[in-house]
Design a protein around this motif. Structure first.
Motif, PDB file in Angstrom:
ATOM      1  N   ALA A  49       3.959  -2.633  -7.014  1.00 45.33           N
ATOM      2  CA  ALA A  49       4.123  -2.681  -5.635  1.00 45.33           C
ATOM      3  C   ALA A  49       5.033  -3.951  -5.110  1.00 45.33           C
ATOM      4  O   ALA A  49       5.093  -3.839  -3.904  1.00 45.33           O
ATOM      5  CB  ALA A  49       3.324  -2.039  -4.634  1.00 45.33           C
ATOM      6  N   ASP A  50       4.918  -4.862  -6.098  1.00 44.69           N
ATOM      7  CA  ASP A  50       5.458  -6.150  -5.689  1.00 44.69           C
ATOM      8  C   ASP A  50       6.920  -6.346  -5.698  1.00 44.69           C
ATOM      9  O   ASP A  50       7.492  -5.215  -5.868  1.00 44.69           O
ATOM     10  CB  ASP A  50       4.775  -7.196  -6.844  1.00 44.69           C
ATOM     11  CG  ASP A  50       4.988  -8.593  -6.343  1.00 44.69           C
ATOM     12  OD1 ASP A  50       4.742  -8.657  -4.993  1.00 44.69           O
ATOM     13  OD2 ASP A  50       4.604  -9.603  -7.012  1.00 44.69           O
ATOM     14  N   VAL A  90      -1.078 -12.596  -8.942  1.00 41.23           N
ATOM     15  CA  VAL A  90      -2.073 -11.768  -9.502  1.00 41.23           C
ATOM     16  C   VAL A  90      -2.445 -10.847  -8.263  1.00 41.23           C
ATOM     17  O   VAL A  90      -1.808 -11.075  -7.099  1.00 41.23           O
ATOM     18  CB  VAL A  90      -3.188 -12.622  -9.721  1.00 41.23           C
ATOM     19  CG1 VAL A  90      -2.961 -13.511 -11.024  1.00 41.23           C
ATOM     20  CG2 VAL A  90      -3.711 -13.553  -8.485  1.00 41.23           C
ATOM     21  N   ALA A  91      -3.111  -9.881  -8.446  1.00 39.66           N
ATOM     22  CA  ALA A  91      -3.685  -8.890  -7.438  1.00 39.66           C
ATOM     23  C   ALA A  91      -5.193  -8.397  -7.747  1.00 39.66           C
ATOM     24  O   ALA A  91      -5.354  -8.114  -9.103  1.00 39.66           O
ATOM     25  CB  ALA A  91      -2.718  -7.387  -7.222  1.00 39.66           C
ATOM     26  N   SER A  92      -6.033  -8.394  -6.819  1.00 41.48           N
ATOM     27  CA  SER A  92      -7.130  -8.068  -7.376  1.00 41.48           C
ATOM     28  C   SER A  92      -8.159  -7.287  -6.092  1.00 41.48           C
ATOM     29  O   SER A  92      -8.135  -7.950  -4.954  1.00 41.48           O
ATOM     30  CB  SER A  92      -8.234  -9.274  -7.934  1.00 41.48           C
ATOM     31  OG  SER A  92      -9.571  -8.800  -8.073  1.00 41.48           O
ATOM     32  N   THR A 118      -1.777  -5.468  -3.854  1.00 40.62           N
ATOM     33  CA  THR A 118      -1.711  -6.474  -2.800  1.00 40.62           C
ATOM     34  C   THR A 118      -1.697  -7.994  -3.585  1.00 40.62           C
ATOM     35  O   THR A 118      -2.617  -8.214  -4.104  1.00 40.62           O
ATOM     36  CB  THR A 118      -2.688  -6.734  -1.829  1.00 40.62           C
ATOM     37  OG1 THR A 118      -2.903  -5.033  -1.504  1.00 40.62           O
ATOM     38  CG2 THR A 118      -2.690  -7.649  -0.889  1.00 40.62           C
ATOM     39  N   TRP A 119      -0.443  -8.501  -3.447  1.00 37.81           N
ATOM     40  CA  TRP A 119      -0.127  -9.684  -4.463  1.00 37.81           C
ATOM     41  C   TRP A 119      -0.210 -11.143  -3.686  1.00 37.81           C
ATOM     42  O   TRP A 119       0.003 -11.072  -2.829  1.00 37.81           O
ATOM     43  CB  TRP A 119       1.246  -9.421  -5.155  1.00 37.81           C
ATOM     44  CG  TRP A 119       1.109  -8.206  -5.950  1.00 37.81           C
ATOM     45  CD1 TRP A 119       1.645  -6.996  -5.690  1.00 37.81           C
ATOM     46  CD2 TRP A 119       1.139  -8.127  -7.342  1.00 37.81           C
ATOM     47  NE1 TRP A 119       1.476  -6.252  -6.567  1.00 37.81           N
ATOM     48  CE2 TRP A 119       0.926  -6.757  -7.888  1.00 37.81           C
ATOM     49  CE3 TRP A 119       0.353  -9.151  -8.188  1.00 37.81           C
ATOM     50  CZ2 TRP A 119       0.609  -6.270  -9.087  1.00 37.81           C
ATOM     51  CZ3 TRP A 119       0.324  -8.839  -9.658  1.00 37.81           C
ATOM     52  CH2 TRP A 119       0.258  -7.163 -10.080  1.00 37.81           C
ATOM     53  N   ALA A 120      -0.567 -11.882  -4.571  1.00 42.78           N
ATOM     54  CA  ALA A 120      -0.788 -13.491  -4.193  1.00 42.78           C
ATOM     55  C   ALA A 120      -0.446 -14.360  -5.264  1.00 42.78           C
ATOM     56  O   ALA A 120      -0.581 -13.894  -6.463  1.00 42.78           O
ATOM     57  CB  ALA A 120      -2.147 -13.698  -3.666  1.00 42.78           C
TER      58      ALA A 120
END
Length: 460
Positions: free
Chosen positions: A57-58, A93-95, A128-130
């Protein structure tokens, strides 16, 4: 730099612009000289253990390496990190859990020399990406075999990875990787000092206590340009409909916006540029009959909100999303006015409105900022949506919550519509800030900090 479904690339200078254009499905008509950089899509590994791949979804769609746990690894071949010297390494990354764990980058083998380590903390969800960064002081030169090794002290999946990138630090902002546009700290500190010193106007007793002001904008012009995503490349984008500053084109900069005072927005102190993909009905462009740009706060306590720095920019939505939007879908178009929605288009993706109703969309932007960058490679990583009503972590600065409310003078039909970017799900918007600092600061102070509803003139 997040781009969908790219193979492993070594992207150097102008070649980066070519790869970017290919990922966006556009044709280059000119080149921009960018600093040397390498982008590695996580799903383009040559070998792996324990790695799954899923749709992401990024920004701009594509896939990501998923379901990563302790001991999993990926191998990437022929990664050229460039000439000797320091690098900025980044991982997208997403976690949902945060591990605790790390992503190690090693050269040669899974136990080879350590290149960089990215500690993993919760980002708010598996999609939810960072972007995490690390400094690489030394590295081998020439094509390398690169391993990404997952480490965690707890069992179970702890991270998804979208991409890795490496930059030699000679790009934007004196050591900031391409796309990471550093804020001018001296100018930002002066703007903040001016804002802090402002005296709030007294709020009349009958004022609606909602933290909000707006700019009311008419359609200005259309161009196949995007000065945020493909700057300096006229004709390299799908068609956009522009609002606000009438000078906006592929070569737009902060300075050019401030130098051109013609705007389709009220108030005149807002010289910002706003744009969205063009809408088509039966192959004919239907331009909006008005966009209201709301500036507000969705935080329980809006008092810490500060103005945007001049030159700040960001994107909301996903131009590469091409999925159905049946009735009830999130972020869909809707009907406003008498009679509302009376049906759906034949494909189910668009509403059909009553004769006296109009097609409308509301596009919401993030409301927390990292406080360091005017822009980021994907034009989203420097901002984030508030979590649990607060800004914190990598994005501690509360900024006004921007939303576009876009109205079109059409009711639609069973034939539906299309966007220049594709399906209804691809709706997106761009914001390039060029407000007069004093005018913006006073509105934030009066209207948002005091939770008082203001009009386009900034008065109660």
């Amino acid at each position: 730099m997040r781009r969908r479904s790219l193979p492993l690339h070594t992207l150097m200078a102008g070649a980066l612009a070519i790869a970017l254009a290919a990922a966006l499905g556009i044709t280059l008509t000119a080149r921009t000289a960018w600093a040397a950089t390498v982008v590695v899509q996580a799903e383009s590994y040559a070998a792996q253990s324990g790695v799954g791949v899923e749709t992401t979804a990024d920004t701009d769609g594509g896939q990501n390496a998923a379901y990563l746990a302790d001991g999993d690894w990926m191998r990437f071949d022929d990664v050229d990190l460039g000439a000797a010297g320091p690098l900025t390494a980044s991982a997208r990354v997403a976690s949902a859990t945060g591990g605790p764990g790390t992503v190690e980058l090693r050269t040669g083998s899974r136990t080879g020399p350590l290149l960089a380590t990215f500690p993993i903390s919760p980002t708010g969800g598996w999609q939810t990406w960072a972007t995490r960064t690390a400094t690489v002081t030394t590295h081998p030169t020439g094509p390398q075999t690169l391993f990404a090794v997952l480490r965690s002290t707890t069992p179970g999946d702890f991270v998804n990875i979208n991409w890795f990138s490496f930059d030699n630090g000679t790009g934007n902002g004196g050591g900031t990787a391409p796309g990471w546009v550093a804020v001018d700290q001296a100018a930002w500190n002066a703007q903040l000092a001016q804002f802090r010193a402002m005296t709030p106007a007294p709020v009349p007793a009958d004022t609606v206590r909602v933290p909000e002001f707006n700019a009311t904008c008419a359609y200005s012009h259309s161009k196949p340009d995007d000065p945020i995503v493909v700057p300096g490349l006229p004709g390299a984008s799908h068609m956009h409909s522009f609002f606000g500053n009438r000078s906006t084109d592929a070569f737009t900069t902060t300075q050019s916006l401030l130098a051109h005072t013609g705007t389709s927005c009220t108030p005149a102190e807002d010289l910002s540029a706003y744009w969205i993909p063009s809408l088509y009905e039966g192959g004919r462009a239907v331009e909006s009959d008005g966009v209201i740009v709301y500036y507000g706060s969705r935080l329980p306590d809006p008092t810490a909100t500060v103005p945007f720095p001049q030159g700040f920019r960001m994107i909301a939505g996903n131009a590469k999303s091409q999925v159905p939007t049946p009735a009830g879908s999130a972020n869909q178009f809707f009907c406003a006015g008498e009679g509302g929605e009376t049906g759906r288009s034949a494909d189910g993706n668009w509403p059909v409105c009553a004769p006296k109703a109009k097609l409308v969309h509301q596009l919401l932007f993030p409301d927390c900022w990292d406080g360091k960058h005017l822009d980021s490679p994907d034009h989203k990583s420097h901002v984030a949506f508030a979590q649990n009503g607060k800004c914190g972590g990598d994005h501690p600065v509360a900024i006004p919550s921007v939303s576009f409310v876009i109205s079109y003078p059409t009711s639609g039909s069973s034939a539906g519509f299309s966007l220049s970017s594709g399906m209804a799900s691809s709706i997106h918007g761009d914001f390039f800030n060029a407000w007069d600092n004093a005018a913006l600061g006073q509105r934030v102070k009066n209207c948002i900090v005091q939770s008082a509803k203001c009009n386009s003139a900034g008065t109660f």
